[in-house]
Scaffold this active site. Structure first.
Site, PDB file in Angstrom:
ATOM      1  N   CYS A  79       0.390  -1.095  -0.290  1.00  0.00           N
ATOM      2  CA  CYS A  79       0.185  -0.271   0.429  1.00  0.00           C
ATOM      3  C   CYS A  79       0.944   1.318   0.074  1.00  0.00           C
ATOM      4  O   CYS A  79       1.181   1.071  -1.250  1.00  0.00           O
ATOM      5  CB  CYS A  79      -0.570   0.107   0.734  1.00  0.00           C
ATOM      6  SG  CYS A  79      -2.454   0.812   0.859  1.00  0.00           S
ATOM      7  N   HIS A 167      -3.500  -4.960   0.735  1.00  0.00           N
ATOM      8  CA  HIS A 167      -3.560  -5.611   2.049  1.00  0.00           C
ATOM      9  C   HIS A 167      -3.723  -7.328   2.508  1.00  0.00           C
ATOM     10  O   HIS A 167      -4.487  -7.883   2.110  1.00  0.00           O
ATOM     11  CB  HIS A 167      -3.879  -4.930   3.319  1.00  0.00           C
ATOM     12  CG  HIS A 167      -3.645  -3.396   2.965  1.00  0.00           C
ATOM     13  ND1 HIS A 167      -2.854  -3.127   4.391  1.00  0.00           N
ATOM     14  CD2 HIS A 167      -4.436  -2.375   3.364  1.00  0.00           C
ATOM     15  CE1 HIS A 167      -2.521  -1.845   4.488  1.00  0.00           C
ATOM     16  NE2 HIS A 167      -3.121  -1.209   3.722  1.00  0.00           N
ATOM     17  N   GLU A 169      -2.332  -9.019   4.803  1.00  0.00           N
ATOM     18  CA  GLU A 169      -2.183  -9.868   5.709  1.00  0.00           C
ATOM     19  C   GLU A 169      -3.302  -9.917   6.684  1.00  0.00           C
ATOM     20  O   GLU A 169      -3.717 -10.076   7.112  1.00  0.00           O
ATOM     21  CB  GLU A 169      -1.626  -8.575   6.492  1.00  0.00           C
ATOM     22  CG  GLU A 169      -1.984  -6.947   6.982  1.00  0.00           C
ATOM     23  CD  GLU A 169      -1.904  -6.146   5.455  1.00  0.00           C
ATOM     24  OE1 GLU A 169      -1.948  -4.989   5.607  1.00  0.00           O
ATOM     25  OE2 GLU A 169      -0.899  -6.555   4.662  1.00  0.00           O
ATOM     26  N   SER A 221       1.373 -13.905  38.443  1.00  0.00           N
ATOM     27  CA  SER A 221      -0.120 -13.578  38.722  1.00  0.00           C
ATOM     28  C   SER A 221      -1.378 -14.285  38.260  1.00  0.00           C
ATOM     29  O   SER A 221      -2.345 -14.026  38.669  1.00  0.00           O
ATOM     30  CB  SER A 221      -0.024 -12.287  37.409  1.00  0.00           C
ATOM     31  OG  SER A 221      -0.486 -13.057  36.239  1.00  0.00           O
ATOM     32  N   GLY A 222      -1.123 -15.181  38.265  1.00  0.00           N
ATOM     33  CA  GLY A 222      -1.443 -17.041  37.731  1.00  0.00           C
ATOM     34  C   GLY A 222      -2.297 -16.808  36.562  1.00  0.00           C
ATOM     35  O   GLY A 222      -3.085 -17.562  35.896  1.00  0.00           O
ATOM     36  N   GLY A 223      -1.972 -15.843  35.564  1.00  0.00           N
ATOM     37  CA  GLY A 223      -1.834 -15.365  34.242  1.00  0.00           C
ATOM     38  C   GLY A 223      -1.303 -16.266  33.291  1.00  0.00           C
ATOM     39  O   GLY A 223      -0.461 -16.922  33.550  1.00  0.00           O
ATOM     40  N   VAL A 224      -1.216 -16.106  32.140  1.00  0.00           N
ATOM     41  CA  VAL A 224      -0.261 -16.701  30.615  1.00  0.00           C
ATOM     42  C   VAL A 224       0.109 -16.489  31.076  1.00  0.00           C
ATOM     43  O   VAL A 224       1.849 -17.160  30.963  1.00  0.00           O
ATOM     44  CB  VAL A 224      -1.142 -16.930  29.603  1.00  0.00           C
ATOM     45  CG1 VAL A 224      -0.753 -17.534  28.898  1.00  0.00           C
ATOM     46  CG2 VAL A 224      -2.418 -17.700  30.167  1.00  0.00           C
ATOM     47  N   ASP A 225       1.196 -15.018  31.004  1.00  0.00           N
ATOM     48  CA  ASP A 225       2.168 -14.470  30.314  1.00  0.00           C
ATOM     49  C   ASP A 225       3.354 -15.169  31.056  1.00  0.00           C
ATOM     50  O   ASP A 225       4.206 -15.608  31.099  1.00  0.00           O
ATOM     51  CB  ASP A 225       1.907 -12.772  30.142  1.00  0.00           C
ATOM     52  CG  ASP A 225       0.916 -12.941  29.165  1.00  0.00           C
ATOM     53  OD1 ASP A 225       1.472 -13.558  28.311  1.00  0.00           O
ATOM     54  OD2 ASP A 225       0.793 -11.604  28.696  1.00  0.00           O
ATOM     55  N   SER A 226       2.301 -14.053  32.742  1.00  0.00           N
ATOM     56  CA  SER A 226       3.459 -14.923  33.895  1.00  0.00           C
ATOM     57  C   SER A 226       4.104 -15.960  33.638  1.00  0.00           C
ATOM     58  O   SER A 226       5.143 -16.383  34.330  1.00  0.00           O
ATOM     59  CB  SER A 226       3.292 -13.971  35.272  1.00  0.00           C
ATOM     60  OG  SER A 226       2.329 -14.518  35.804  1.00  0.00           O
ATOM     61  N   THR A 227       2.985 -16.669  33.834  1.00  0.00           N
ATOM     62  CA  THR A 227       2.872 -18.587  33.843  1.00  0.00           C
ATOM     63  C   THR A 227       4.296 -19.059  33.243  1.00  0.00           C
ATOM     64  O   THR A 227       5.051 -19.460  33.517  1.00  0.00           O
ATOM     65  CB  THR A 227       1.900 -19.223  34.252  1.00  0.00           C
ATOM     66  OG1 THR A 227       1.005 -18.568  34.817  1.00  0.00           O
ATOM     67  CG2 THR A 227       2.471 -20.920  34.491  1.00  0.00           C
TER      68      THR A 227
END
Length: 509
Positions: A79, A167, A169, A221-227
């Site tokens: 583009c 585009h 994508e 935190s119990g979340g996906v990223d930190s785990t």
């Protein structure tokens, strides 16, 4: 890392989507703003110029030296990138007579052209531009057209340089992935070796070199990223990783103990710190959402710092920062205007004096989940809905009190358990309940009530940048509403939020 694609960002809303599509081809890529060029672009195996909200004719339009790239590395302009290269080489780019936006179909494709291998006439593409390339320079060659756009794609002769006006994508370009595959694998010769297995191996090796025998402290935190970040660090440095999970009193019902139990099964070195009374005391009577976030953020740092000081000779702070956070912090026009404070991004206080290690800083959220699955993490943990850093504080509109926290915890538990029971949980990206600063008249038995209103919110999304409300079954909403009103003292009315993002945000505060 052998294969590496540079995506040069001119400010397009679709730039992250280009990166996601490249990653889906199992090829590693990095997004870099046009005004922060890497020192040596030839360290990349291919380059993609993004689109842009600007016209090439605007005074403040993004500009670069195209000759840094042309003929040195396989290059694809998308583009604005296509228009800029044409104009830069002496072509003619003019404002379109009508804005070309939306679906179009290819009406011409050059015979046996490698960029369009496997793509047929009438293939649908997505246009989004206000300028048109009227004329291309003499050493440029047209390779595709639509009914309204003659130069829908061109190549520069004797170079691996290509450009497209549409585009590839976006979902609406039906053969967009095929075109990107043709460019990156068939033309640029890249090997699709960016897999979760290779990422884990490389990351663990790099973490060992980076950290050595030093100690790392990480807030879970119990979340996906930190785990996932914790498991990668654990595999690299073992017991030199010290994890701290803080209960700020604003977690979901029974979440503190449930998450601690989950971490014990993973073999992580975790300490649970119940600081709920400390947080709730600081928040008592505070209603302003930004003030809530600041108090919670500051208090978390204070609690975390107290705990970190109990560990001798800690040198590193581990964080679950992911790639969208990194991109946002180096965006084309600087960080975006603040809509709300982000709990994952921000400087450490000087007194902590720790170096930062971020094992996930090159991954998108869906890639984090794939890495977690390869590491053998439980599917229930990996499928867990995102939960805001300030917790239920920003789902209580108005003042934070222990009673309000208890009410919203009970309501949230009924809602989330109901989604799981009806097998709807995995169809929803994020769900939660909001306690409103509104009381309404109701009737229970033969008595008039004047009690609180709660709103339920469930959205579908890929990464939280945009979101649609989920059309949950009426029968489900009816059952959940009845349970909440019958079982949660203090609530007599339940409403369902049917706003999408934009214009609304996912959270109410």
């Amino acid at each position: 890392m052998q294969n590496k694609v540079l995506i040069l960002d001119f400010g397009s809303q679709y730039t992250q989507l280009i990166a996601r599509r490249v990653r889906e081809l199992n090829i590693y890529c990095e997004i870099v703003p046009f005004n922060h060029l890497p020192e040596d672009v030839t360290t990349f195996n291919a380059v993609i110029f993004s689109g842009s909200p600007y016209s090439v004719h605007q005074e403040n339009a993004p500009q670069i030296d195209v000759n840094l790239f042309r003929g040195k590395v396989p290059l694809l302009g998308v583009c604005y990138g296509a228009q800029y290269m044409a104009q830069h080489a002496g072509g003619n780019v003019t404002p379109s007579k009508i804005r070309e936006y939306g679906r179009a179909n290819l009406s011409f494709i050059a015979d046996a052209h490698p960029l369009f291998n496997g793509i047929k006439i009438k293939s649908q593409v997505w246009m989004s531009h206000g300028d048109t390339i009227e004329k291309i320079p003499t050493n440029f060659k047209k390779i595709a057209s639509t009914h309204d756009v003659e130069f829908a794609a061109y190549e520069i002769e004797n170079e691996k340089t290509y450009a497209i006006q549409f585009h590839p994508e976006v979902y609406h370009s039906t053969d967009g992935m095929q075109l990107l595959r043709n460019f990156l694998i068939n033309i640029a010769g890249l090997t699709p070796d960016w897999t979760s297995e290779s990422y884990i191996d490389i990351t663990i090796q790099n973490l060992k070199k980076q950290i050595g025998n030093d100690k790392v402290v990480l807030g879970l935190s119990g979340g996906v990223d930190s785990t996932v970040a914790a498991v990668l660090l654990d595999k690299a440095i073992g017991k030199n990783l010290y994890c701290i999970f803080v209960n700020n009193g604003l977690l979901r019902k029974n979440e503190f103990q449930n998450v601690l139990n989950q971490y014990q099964h993973l073999g992580l070195n975790v300490k649970g710190v119940d600081a709920s009374a400390r947080f709730l005391t600081k928040l008592l009577g505070v209603a302003d959402p930004e003030e809530k976030r600041k108090i919670i953020g500051n208090e978390f740092i204070n609690v975390f710092d107290d705990e970190a000081h109990l560990i001798e000779n800690v040198k590193w702070l581990g964080q679950g920062t992911i790639y969208p956070d990194v991109i946002e912090s180096i965006s084309v026009n600087g960080p975006s205007a603040t809509i709300k404070s982000h709990h994952n991004v921000g400087g450490l206080p000087n007194f902590m004096k720790l170096k930062v290690v971020e094992p996930l800083r090159s991954l998108f959220k869906d890639e984090v989940r794939r890495v977690g699955a390869t590491l053998g993490l439980d599917a229930e943990l990996l499928g867990r809905h995102p939960f805001p850093g300030p917790g239920l504080a920003i789902r209580i509109i108005g003042e934070i009190t222990p009673k309000n926290v208890e009410i919203i915890q009970e309501v949230d538990a009924i809602f989330i358990d109901g989604l799981k029971k009806w097998n709807l949980y995995n169809d929803v990206w994020q769900a939660g309940a909001i306690l409103l600063p509104v009381q309404s008249v109701g009737v229970m038995g033969d008595e008039r009530t004047y009690e609180k209103v709660v709103a339920l919110r469930a959205v579908s999304s890929t990464d939280g940048m945009t979101a649609d409300w989920v059309n949950l079954p009426y029968e489900f909403l009816q059952e959940v509403s009845n349970k909440i009103i019958n079982q949660v003292k203090g609530v007599n009315r339940v409403v369902y939020d049917i706003s999408s993002k934009p214009p609304a945000t996912i959270e109410w505060e």
